[in-house]
Design a protein around this motif. Structure first.
Motif, PDB file in Angstrom:
ATOM      1  N   GLU A  53      30.208 102.970  -8.507  1.00  0.00           N
ATOM      2  CA  GLU A  53      30.243 101.115  -7.347  1.00  0.00           C
ATOM      3  C   GLU A  53      31.856 101.342  -8.024  1.00  0.00           C
ATOM      4  O   GLU A  53      31.826 101.091  -8.893  1.00  0.00           O
ATOM      5  CB  GLU A  53      28.980 100.542  -8.648  1.00  0.00           C
ATOM      6  N   TRP A  56      31.732  94.423  -7.879  1.00  0.00           N
ATOM      7  CA  TRP A  56      31.766  93.325  -7.163  1.00  0.00           C
ATOM      8  C   TRP A  56      32.622  92.018  -6.454  1.00  0.00           C
ATOM      9  O   TRP A  56      32.806  91.850  -5.915  1.00  0.00           O
ATOM     10  CB  TRP A  56      30.138  92.134  -7.896  1.00  0.00           C
ATOM     11  N   TYR A  71      31.246  93.797 -12.504  1.00  0.00           N
ATOM     12  CA  TYR A  71      30.352  94.121 -11.957  1.00  0.00           C
ATOM     13  C   TYR A  71      29.170  94.487 -12.479  1.00  0.00           C
ATOM     14  O   TYR A  71      27.833  94.430 -12.687  1.00  0.00           O
ATOM     15  CB  TYR A  71      30.220  95.596 -12.629  1.00  0.00           C
ATOM     16  N   VAL A  72      28.905  92.514 -12.334  1.00  0.00           N
ATOM     17  CA  VAL A  72      27.704  91.499 -12.360  1.00  0.00           C
ATOM     18  C   VAL A  72      26.942  91.665 -14.255  1.00  0.00           C
ATOM     19  O   VAL A  72      27.398  90.772 -14.337  1.00  0.00           O
ATOM     20  CB  VAL A  72      26.551  92.073 -11.691  1.00  0.00           C
TER      21      VAL A  72
END
Length: 112
Positions: A53, A56, A71-72
């Motif tokens: 990932e 975000w 990264y939330v």
């Protein structure tokens, strides 16, 4: 972060706090803008290796004083030392459980 010699690494556990914007904040200091960029890049590389990932959101690379990688659930903040003192996120989220991550030679400890 430790591989890039980040200083004063702390983890703020925000899970139990009402209106927290993430579950965890990870905060570290850099002594130069070059080191700040190296630490931020290292975070992105290591997280991608483990999770596949990307952040975000990512902010601050252009002014090179503070980089935030969102990264939330986990948000990493890398500050130049004087900017970290100015923003004082540890004080802003003072009710959070704080874990100080020691240098690679040392050990970590939790502070509530």
């Amino acid at each position: 972060m430790q591989e890039r010699k980040a200083a004063d690494i702390v983890v703020l556990n925000l899970k139990s706090l009402k209106n927290a914007v993430a579950d965890y904040f990870i905060i570290a200091s850099a002594s130069s803008d070059t080191q700040l960029d190296a630490i931020a890049t290292s975070i992105e590389d290591e997280v991608f290796k483990l999770t596949k990932e990307y952040p975000w959101q990512s902010e601050g690379r252009t002014n090179r004083e503070w980089v935030v990688l969102d990264y939330v659930d986990v948000v990493a903040h890398v500050f130049l030392k004087e900017k970290r003192d100015f923003y004082a996120l540890e004080e802003l989220w003072g009710d959070a459980e704080i874990t100080h991550v020691a240098s690679e030679e040392g050990t970590s400890k939790a502070v509530v």
